[in-house]
Scaffold this active site. Structure first.
Site, short mmCIF file in Angstrom:
data_model
loop_
_atom_site.label_atom_id
_atom_site.label_comp_id
_atom_site.label_asym_id
_atom_site.label_seq_id
_atom_site.Cartn_x
_atom_site.Cartn_y
_atom_site.Cartn_z
N ASN A 168 0.80 -1.23 0.00
CA ASN A 168 0.00 0.00 0.00
C ASN A 168 0.84 1.28 0.00
O ASN A 168 0.42 2.31 -0.51
CB ASN A 168 -1.01 0.00 1.16
N GLU A 266 4.09 -4.15 12.28
CA GLU A 266 3.16 -3.02 12.12
C GLU A 266 1.99 -3.60 11.34
O GLU A 266 2.12 -3.91 10.15
CB GLU A 266 3.92 -1.90 11.39
N CYS A 300 -3.14 1.62 6.52
CA CYS A 300 -3.31 1.11 7.90
C CYS A 300 -4.00 2.17 8.73
O CYS A 300 -4.64 1.87 9.72
CB CYS A 300 -1.99 0.81 8.57
N GLU A 480 8.16 2.79 14.12
CA GLU A 480 9.03 3.15 13.02
C GLU A 480 9.17 4.67 13.00
O GLU A 480 8.47 5.38 13.71
CB GLU A 480 8.42 2.66 11.70
C1 UN1 Z 1 -0.11 3.20 6.14
O1 UN1 Z 1 -1.21 3.56 6.43
O2 UN1 Z 1 0.10 2.02 5.85
O3 UN1 Z 1 0.05 8.58 7.77
C2 UN1 Z 1 1.03 4.15 6.13
C3 UN1 Z 1 -0.15 8.20 6.62
C4 UN1 Z 1 1.02 7.92 5.72
C5 UN1 Z 1 1.58 6.56 5.99
C6 UN1 Z 1 0.52 5.52 6.06
N1 UN1 Z 1 2.03 8.93 5.91
O4 UN1 Z 1 -1.27 8.02 6.21
#
Ligand code: UN1
Length: 517
Positions: A168, A266, A300, A480
């Protein structure tokens, strides 16, 4: 350290036909031992093959770990500022290639071009930050309890590390792991998601061009079973960092537990935006649409729940549905497209299954809900942005990660209830509160159980200088990015230097026996 830098993969860019791409092991582009490949396709048009990639197996993983283990002693002794120089060069190359990589990302992963540029930018930001880390990698000193004795703790690299990354954020997330791992002196075996090997390969090319010595970064494509697990199993791999689904994370973490191996996970999220009765509604609406449907909900951090105070519920819902139905689905390189496809047919089916579950559970489908199989959209994996209203907090669509363009709107009666509902899932990645009341804002910061909290902003949009990760089932306690990124890739070494010239016994000489004893 060898200064020879291997050339870019020779097969790239010579014709329009999809290229066949190899693994990168010990400074060379090599085929999988099996000689087999798998295709990576465009999710907006699944008949378009983006490239063919090595279908690797345990023997390729072994070769990659051999190379990483051989490269480790020299890389470990390379001063961190020199390692960091390579990462800084990578940031400049990424800047030069930003548009090219972003466009490849749209083709391979489906997110719209603006977001793809953001994905590459996140890697650039991370490279610059981690290049600075080369001159920090802070340890600490503290006083000894004995005279003429010095006490300090320094960081040492872990060794060979395995990085297993998702599709993603196919450039950003590998960069979150790779750059801190490398600056800290580890050598790497990198297995990208099988849906986005081209994006990963482009990042590897950047690292080669930046001057990374052979063997320091090894790239092996293929399935989780045939590549991911053999990386986990190899006793020379001392740490694993994985971003992915909960089931994959649990399997890897379980095995790493048995093997006494470092593991940072994660995993999932069921993030929520809370909207209080005093919120600025225009701000809420803009944030909610972006949070729920950015990256077609495949973050995520996606806002898959929107918890709204009943006083503003109808107003929010009407306006949110109006804005959501105006979103344009399509190929992310076309102008005016807001939302791209989901990653593949399996994910499309899974998203649609959740829509069916939501309907059966009695939630009210107020927008979208369908797979688009008509016209141009029918060539790809497109699902309409979907809104369920009147969702109960314990419904499956309010508890399980859907990872697609579906969000659940939940009415509540109070600030306290909003917090309770927001916290009421097994996940804890990102939670947000919209309110104009400063007291409530601070209360929310205190009470929301998540690794990331936003006030008056949606659940997405993390910046690389703060820790990224979550509580509960979202992860296993690691973070991270930011100052925490190097933790998972370094071992603490406590060092005592006794310059007294005599044996001094801690705990004993400091408390000599009383005469009577
Ligand atoms: C993810 O959702 O897998 O904060 C990472 C965010 C992005 C990173 C997302 N800078 O939505």
């Amino acid at each position: 350290m060898s200064t020879t830098t291997p050339s870019l993969e020779p097969a790239r860019g010579r014709s329009d036909a999809p290229q066949v791409h190899n693994n990168y092991i010990g400074g060379r582009w090599v085929k999988a031992r099996s000689g087999e490949t798998f295709p990576s396709v465009n999710p907006a048009n699944t008949s378009e093959v983006v490239g063919h990639f090595a279908a690797s197996g345990p023997e390729d993983v072994k070769a990659a770990v051999d190379a990483a283990a051989r490269a480790f002693p020299t890389w470990r002794r390379t001063p961190p500022p020199a390692r960091a120089d390579i990462i800084l060069r990578a940031s400049h190359i990424l800047e030069t290639r930003k548009e090219e990589i972003a466009r490849a990302m749209v083709r391979e992963m489906g997110k719209v071009i603006k977001e793809a540029r953001g994905d590459v930018q996140e890697a650039i930001d991370m490279a610059k930050y981690m290049a600075g880390e080369g001159r920090r990698l802070f340890g600490h000193t503290c006083p000894s309890e004995l005279p003429d004795k010095f006490a300090m703790a320094v960081r040492a690299p872990v060794g060979v590390v395995g990085l297993i990354t998702p599709w993603n954020f196919p450039v950003a997330i590998p960069s979150w792991k790779m750059f801190p791992a490398l600056v800290a002196g580890n050598t790497v075996v990198f297995k990208p998601a099988s849906d986005t090997p081209l994006c990963a390969l482009m990042l590897v090319e950047v690292m080669i061009e930046a001057g990374l010595p052979p063997g320091v970064l090894n790239f092996v494509t293929g399935s989780g079973g045939k590549v991911g697990m053999p990386i986990v199993e190899d006793p020379r791999v001392r740490a694993i960092s994985v971003t992915g689904s909960c089931s994959v994370g649990r399997q890897i973490a379980g095995r790493c537990g048995e093997l006494m191996k470092r593991i940072s996970c994660e995993l999932g999220g069921k993030n929520a935006i809370c909207v209080m009765e005093d919120a600025d509604m225009d701000l809420v609406l803009e944030g909610a649409v972006w949070g729920a449907f950015g990256t077609a909900g495949q973050r995520c951090t996606a806002a898959s729940r929107i918890i709204v105070h009943r006083d503003r519920y109808k107003e929010f819902l009407d306006k949110f549905v109006a804005r959501t139905s105006a979103l344009k689905l399509g190929y992310g390189l076309e102008a005016g497209v807001d939302v791209g496809p989901v990653i593949n047919k399996g994910q499309l089916a899974s998203v649609n299954e959740y829509v069916e579950i939501g309907k059966k559970e009695g939630a009210r489908l107020v927008c979208g809900g369908k797979i688009r199989d008509d016209g141009e959209l029918g060539k790809g994996c497109f699902h309409e942005p979907t809104v369920f209203a009147d969702v109960k907090p314990d419904m499956r669509i309010a508890q399980e990660e859907i990872f697609g363009p579906v969000t659940a709107v939940i009415p509540v009666d109070s600030f306290e209830q909003a917090i309770e509902v927001a916290n009421g899932t097994e996940f804890g990645l990102s939670l947000s509160m919209y309110t104009r009341d400063v007291n409530r804002a601070f209360k929310a910061m205190e009470e929301l159980e998540s690794g990331i909290v936003y006030i008056n902003a949606p659940t997405i949009g993390a910046e690389i200088q703060l820790p990224f990760g979550g509580v509960k089932q979202t992860g296993n306690g690691h973070r991270e990015a930011g100052i925490t990124a190097v933790e998972q890739f370094t071992e603490w070494k406590a060092i005592y230097v006794d310059y007294s010239g005599r044996l001094q016994k801690a705990q004993i000489d400091t408390h000599p026996a009383k005469k009577a004893d």
